[in-house]
Design a protein around this motif. Structure first.
Motif, PDB file in Angstrom:
ATOM      1  N   LYS A  59       0.829  -1.273   0.092  1.00 13.42           N
ATOM      2  CA  LYS A  59      -0.186  -0.144  -0.558  1.00 13.42           C
ATOM      3  C   LYS A  59       1.253   0.913  -0.308  1.00 13.42           C
ATOM      4  CE  LYS A  59      -3.947   2.005   2.623  1.00 13.42           C
ATOM      5  NZ  LYS A  59      -4.642   1.839   3.455  1.00 13.42           N
ATOM      6  N   PRO A  60       0.997   1.593  -0.881  1.00 11.33           N
ATOM      7  CA  PRO A  60       1.291   3.686  -1.139  1.00 11.33           C
ATOM      8  C   PRO A  60       1.241   4.273   0.474  1.00 11.33           C
ATOM      9  CG  PRO A  60      -0.445   3.924  -2.106  1.00 11.33           C
ATOM     10  CD  PRO A  60      -0.042   2.399  -1.774  1.00 11.33           C
ATOM     11  N   GLU A  61       2.289   4.457   0.464  1.00 12.86           N
ATOM     12  CA  GLU A  61       2.926   5.541   2.117  1.00 12.86           C
ATOM     13  C   GLU A  61       3.458   6.555   1.794  1.00 12.86           C
ATOM     14  OE1 GLU A  61       5.316   2.197   4.577  1.00 12.86           O
ATOM     15  OE2 GLU A  61       5.894   3.283   2.882  1.00 12.86           O
ATOM     16  N   GLY A  62       3.547   7.566   0.507  1.00 15.20           N
ATOM     17  CA  GLY A  62       3.780   8.385   0.026  1.00 15.20           C
ATOM     18  C   GLY A  62       3.622   8.207  -1.356  1.00 15.20           C
ATOM     19  N   SER A  63       4.339   9.805  -2.191  1.00 14.41           N
ATOM     20  CA  SER A  63       4.688  10.162  -3.140  1.00 14.41           C
ATOM     21  C   SER A  63       2.721  10.220  -3.645  1.00 14.41           C
ATOM     22  CB  SER A  63       4.910   9.134  -3.958  1.00 14.41           C
ATOM     23  OG  SER A  63       4.367   7.616  -4.727  1.00 14.41           O
ATOM     24  N   MET A  64       3.081   9.450  -4.641  1.00 14.31           N
ATOM     25  CA  MET A  64       1.570  10.083  -5.354  1.00 14.31           C
ATOM     26  C   MET A  64       1.103   9.049  -6.610  1.00 14.31           C
ATOM     27  SD  MET A  64       1.556  14.339  -7.195  1.00 14.31           S
ATOM     28  CE  MET A  64       1.561  15.562  -5.612  1.00 14.31           C
ATOM     29  N   ALA A  65       1.600   7.907  -6.395  1.00 17.51           N
ATOM     30  CA  ALA A  65       1.666   6.934  -7.346  1.00 17.51           C
ATOM     31  C   ALA A  65       1.782   5.241  -7.002  1.00 17.51           C
ATOM     32  CB  ALA A  65       2.279   7.229  -8.714  1.00 17.51           C
ATOM     33  N   VAL A  66       0.924   4.358  -7.561  1.00 17.47           N
ATOM     34  CA  VAL A  66       1.398   2.927  -6.884  1.00 17.47           C
ATOM     35  C   VAL A  66       1.888   2.061  -7.447  1.00 17.47           C
ATOM     36  CG1 VAL A  66      -1.110   2.333  -6.698  1.00 17.47           C
ATOM     37  CG2 VAL A  66       0.384   1.569  -5.062  1.00 17.47           C
ATOM     38  N   MET A  67       2.091   0.866  -8.134  1.00 17.06           N
ATOM     39  CA  MET A  67       2.226   0.300  -8.618  1.00 17.06           C
ATOM     40  C   MET A  67       1.714  -1.335  -8.543  1.00 17.06           C
ATOM     41  SD  MET A  67       4.880   0.547 -11.016  1.00 17.06           S
ATOM     42  CE  MET A  67       5.220  -0.772 -11.936  1.00 17.06           C
ATOM     43  N   VAL A  68       0.512  -1.848  -9.316  1.00 17.57           N
ATOM     44  CA  VAL A  68      -0.062  -2.639  -9.602  1.00 17.57           C
ATOM     45  C   VAL A  68       0.776  -3.794 -10.587  1.00 17.57           C
ATOM     46  CG1 VAL A  68      -1.582  -1.052  -8.433  1.00 17.57           C
ATOM     47  CG2 VAL A  68      -2.012  -1.927 -10.496  1.00 17.57           C
ATOM     48  N   LYS A  69       0.180  -5.222 -10.000  1.00 19.28           N
ATOM     49  CA  LYS A  69       0.977  -5.761 -10.615  1.00 19.28           C
ATOM     50  C   LYS A  69      -0.597  -7.009 -11.978  1.00 19.28           C
ATOM     51  CE  LYS A  69       3.884 -10.452 -10.419  1.00 19.28           C
ATOM     52  NZ  LYS A  69       4.101 -11.012 -10.078  1.00 19.28           N
ATOM     53  N   LEU A  70      -0.089  -7.508 -12.482  1.00 18.55           N
ATOM     54  CA  LEU A  70      -1.380  -8.472 -13.495  1.00 18.55           C
ATOM     55  C   LEU A  70      -1.501  -9.337 -13.243  1.00 18.55           C
ATOM     56  CD1 LEU A  70      -1.299  -6.007 -16.804  1.00 18.55           C
ATOM     57  CD2 LEU A  70      -2.709  -5.844 -15.050  1.00 18.55           C
ATOM     58  N   ASN A  71      -2.630  -9.831 -13.030  1.00 12.37           N
ATOM     59  CA  ASN A  71      -2.403 -11.550 -13.402  1.00 12.37           C
ATOM     60  C   ASN A  71      -3.066 -12.181 -14.203  1.00 12.37           C
ATOM     61  OD1 ASN A  71      -2.260 -14.231 -13.266  1.00 12.37           O
ATOM     62  ND2 ASN A  71      -3.487 -13.908 -10.996  1.00 12.37           N
ATOM     63  N   LEU A  72      -2.000 -11.993 -15.524  1.00 12.76           N
ATOM     64  CA  LEU A  72      -2.850 -12.242 -17.711  1.00 12.76           C
ATOM     65  C   LEU A  72      -3.377 -13.844 -17.312  1.00 12.76           C
ATOM     66  CD1 LEU A  72       0.541 -10.823 -19.287  1.00 12.76           C
ATOM     67  CD2 LEU A  72      -1.514  -9.944 -18.590  1.00 12.76           C
ATOM     68  N   SER A  73      -3.147 -14.120 -16.352  1.00 14.72           N
ATOM     69  CA  SER A  73      -3.749 -15.771 -16.271  1.00 14.72           C
ATOM     70  C   SER A  73      -5.018 -15.758 -16.588  1.00 14.72           C
ATOM     71  CB  SER A  73      -2.659 -17.073 -15.487  1.00 14.72           C
ATOM     72  OG  SER A  73      -3.148 -17.133 -13.928  1.00 14.72           O
ATOM     73  N   LEU A  74      -5.797 -14.539 -15.624  1.00 16.71           N
ATOM     74  CA  LEU A  74      -6.605 -14.968 -15.290  1.00 16.71           C
ATOM     75  C   LEU A  74      -7.220 -13.278 -16.498  1.00 16.71           C
ATOM     76  CD1 LEU A  74      -6.739 -13.930 -11.421  1.00 16.71           C
ATOM     77  CD2 LEU A  74      -7.338 -16.053 -12.842  1.00 16.71           C
ATOM     78  N   LEU A  75      -7.142 -13.337 -17.612  1.00 12.62           N
ATOM     79  CA  LEU A  75      -7.104 -12.147 -19.017  1.00 12.62           C
ATOM     80  C   LEU A  75      -6.912 -12.872 -20.031  1.00 12.62           C
ATOM     81  CD1 LEU A  75      -6.104  -9.067 -17.647  1.00 12.62           C
ATOM     82  CD2 LEU A  75      -8.126  -9.752 -17.230  1.00 12.62           C
ATOM     83  N   THR A  76      -8.043 -13.258 -20.965  1.00 12.79           N
ATOM     84  CA  THR A  76      -7.864 -13.104 -22.102  1.00 12.79           C
ATOM     85  C   THR A  76      -7.512 -12.581 -23.395  1.00 12.79           C
ATOM     86  OG1 THR A  76      -9.264 -14.904 -23.958  1.00 12.79           O
ATOM     87  CG2 THR A  76     -10.193 -13.458 -22.841  1.00 12.79           C
ATOM     88  N   ASP A  77      -7.167 -12.734 -24.099  1.00  8.63           N
ATOM     89  CA  ASP A  77      -6.792 -11.669 -25.257  1.00  8.63           C
ATOM     90  C   ASP A  77      -5.910 -10.377 -24.730  1.00  8.63           C
ATOM     91  OD1 ASP A  77      -9.225  -9.783 -23.873  1.00  8.63           O
ATOM     92  OD2 ASP A  77      -9.804  -9.906 -26.286  1.00  8.63           O
ATOM     93  N   ILE A  78      -5.276 -10.640 -23.550  1.00 10.17           N
ATOM     94  CA  ILE A  78      -4.011  -9.180 -23.223  1.00 10.17           C
ATOM     95  C   ILE A  78      -3.231  -9.814 -23.097  1.00 10.17           C
ATOM     96  CG2 ILE A  78      -3.724  -8.336 -21.532  1.00 10.17           C
ATOM     97  CD1 ILE A  78      -6.132  -7.383 -22.585  1.00 10.17           C
ATOM     98  N   SER A  79      -2.586  -9.769 -24.082  1.00 13.86           N
ATOM     99  CA  SER A  79      -0.713 -10.308 -23.843  1.00 13.86           C
ATOM    100  C   SER A  79       0.078  -9.701 -22.900  1.00 13.86           C
ATOM    101  CB  SER A  79       0.004  -9.979 -25.729  1.00 13.86           C
ATOM    102  OG  SER A  79       0.064  -8.710 -25.917  1.00 13.86           O
ATOM    103  N   ASP A  80       0.023  -7.818 -22.149  1.00 18.53           N
ATOM    104  CA  ASP A  80       1.507  -8.272 -21.949  1.00 18.53           C
ATOM    105  C   ASP A  80       0.504  -6.408 -20.989  1.00 18.53           C
ATOM    106  OD1 ASP A  80       2.245  -5.863 -23.557  1.00 18.53           O
ATOM    107  OD2 ASP A  80       3.140  -7.322 -24.177  1.00 18.53           O
ATOM    108  N   ASP A  81       1.250  -5.944 -20.350  1.00 19.33           N
ATOM    109  CA  ASP A  81       0.893  -4.762 -19.470  1.00 19.33           C
ATOM    110  C   ASP A  81       0.752  -3.077 -21.211  1.00 19.33           C
ATOM    111  OD1 ASP A  81       3.791  -5.087 -20.124  1.00 19.33           O
ATOM    112  OD2 ASP A  81       4.252  -3.083 -19.187  1.00 19.33           O
TER     113      ASP A  81
END
Length: 433
Positions: free
Chosen positions: A351-373
């Motif tokens: 969880k972010p503790e500062g600044s203005m942005a956060v990084m979140v991870k994609l689980n592509l195995s749960l998505l169809t027709d999405i190859s990458d970020d």
């Protein structure tokens, strides 16, 4: 570097290489160009075209939203200096003396050793401070250690200066701390600096006093310096307070980079600084000082009337303004994390503790027709008119950076569209990704 531009002269050819590094503004521009002005939606089982407002959570510019506004004293100070007609000429290329002193006094509040005006060089935003730092440190065969994920301008500047980039990983499960073992393994006698971004961009982390001290001790052991990117300085809203890297300047020399941009919410004013935190005098070498001054002669700095307003801006901005910004960022960070929990194909390891942005991870195995970020973000822009930054732009493939510095209603709307997008592209048949 693989993009070549050949310029034909009268009797010769000059081959110029252009670095192929990804830039945040470059990829966000491509995403904006991919937005459809109309999107297809099902309304009562009937498909119809609807217009959706574009919501960008890709750029760290909170001024795009009306809830984030700069303090009145900042506007008044600029109007005063402009109206005085005293600051229409050139300033010293290192910055106005009163501006340098004001920045030195401001930063000294949190340091064990007081800075002086001569330690401060005024720059056109933090980006020019980055370019200045790398340019004055560059030498044949040099390398620099950069965090991954990180801010891509460092790699781009390094490429232009022919500095080899070596990446060390930030560890998400440890609050995006620096992998100090990796740092030691990467460094050699040609390492000119270790870059530390705190509070973190793109991760939203805030480093503890102890971890920053460990970084300084590592730099000392490796006989190198720390470049401390503190453009988000003091924008901390978690359990850990912001600690400036300059606190440890007596352990290892520190070059601090910062600006008015984020804390005062004036990124377009392009007022930044490069500061040497060096109680032991490493940066006092006359040749080093002359090198910085001459580089400043090349670059110039911010508008003179903006510089002249800095002392009043720093001295008269009230704590209540900063408190409101912090509370709003904490609120929107909480909204972001809660909404992300509703989307199983996206996870937030810290969880972010500062600044203005956060990084979140994609689980592509749960998505169809999405190859990458990259594919994910381009399709999201086209289908939902929501702009997010692909993780590849900051060094992490199949991750996404979300900027939560937005008004709460727009943030909720964008994350709701993100959830709908993931549901449509889900392998599951029950409507959840």
């Amino acid at each position: 570097m693989d993009a070549n531009l050949v310029i034909d002269g009268v009797n010769n050819q000059v081959e110029m290489e252009t670095p192929n590094n990804i830039t945040i503004k470059g990829i966000l521009g491509l995403l904006m160009a991919n937005v459809d002005t109309e999107n297809e939606e099902n309304v009562n089982n009937n498909k119809k075209m609807v217009k959706k407002k574009v919501i960008s959570l890709g750029m760290g510019d909170p001024t795009a939203y009306s809830c984030f506004h700069s303090p009145d004293v900042a506007h008044d100070a600029v109007l005063e200096t402009l109206g005085s007609h005293k600051f229409n000429g050139y300033s010293p290329t290192v910055g106005l003396p009163q501006t340098r002193k004001a920045i030195a006094d401001y930063l000294s509040r949190d340091l064990p050793d007081k800075l002086c005006a001569d330690d401060v060089y005024v720059t056109a935003g933090c980006t020019q401070a980055i370019e200045t730092a790398l340019s004055i440190l560059a030498r044949p065969g040099a390398n620099i250690l950069l965090p991954r994920p990180g801010f891509p301008i460092y790699a781009l500047c390094a490429a232009f200066r022919h500095i080899e980039v070596r990446y060390f990983d930030l560890v998400p499960d440890k609050g995006w701390e620096v992998d100090l073992n990796a740092v030691e393994a990467l460094a050699d006698r040609n390492t000119i600096a270790i870059v530390v971004i705190n509070p973190g961009n793109p991760c939203g982390n805030v480093y503890s006093y102890q971890h920053l001290q460990q970084i300084a001790e590592t730099a000392k052991k490796l006989r190198t310096i720390v470049i401390a990117d503190e453009v988000y300085g003091h924008l901390a809203f978690g359990a850990k307070p912001f600690v400036p890297m300059g606190v440890f300047g007596a352990i290892a020399p520190v070059v601090t980079l910062g600006s008015l941009s984020k804390r005062w919410l004036v990124p377009g004013w392009r007022l930044g600084w490069l500061v040497t935190n060096d109680p032991n005098g490493t940066f006092k070498n006359p040749k080093f000082v002359e090198r910085i001054k001459k580089y400043c002669d090349i670059c110039g700095g911010p508008a003179t009337f903006i510089q002249a307003a800095v002392p009043r801006i720093i001295q008269q901005t009230e704590d209540v303004f900063f408190g409101k910004t912090i509370n709003l960022l904490k609120w929107t960070a909480d909204i972001c994390c809660e909404k992300i929990k509703e989307i199983p194909c996206i996870s937030c390891p810290h969880k972010p503790e500062g600044s203005m942005a956060v990084m979140v991870k994609l689980n592509l195995s749960l998505l169809t027709d999405i190859s990458d970020d990259i594919d994910f973000c381009f399709k999201l822009a086209k289908e939902e008119s929501v702009i997010l930054l692909p993780g590849l732009a900051v060094g992490l493939k199949n991750w996404i950076r979300i900027t939560f510095a937005a008004d709460p209603s727009s943030l909720k709307e964008a994350l709701g569209r993100l959830k709908s997008f993931c549901q449509r592209h889900s392998y599951q048949q029950n409507g959840c990704c």
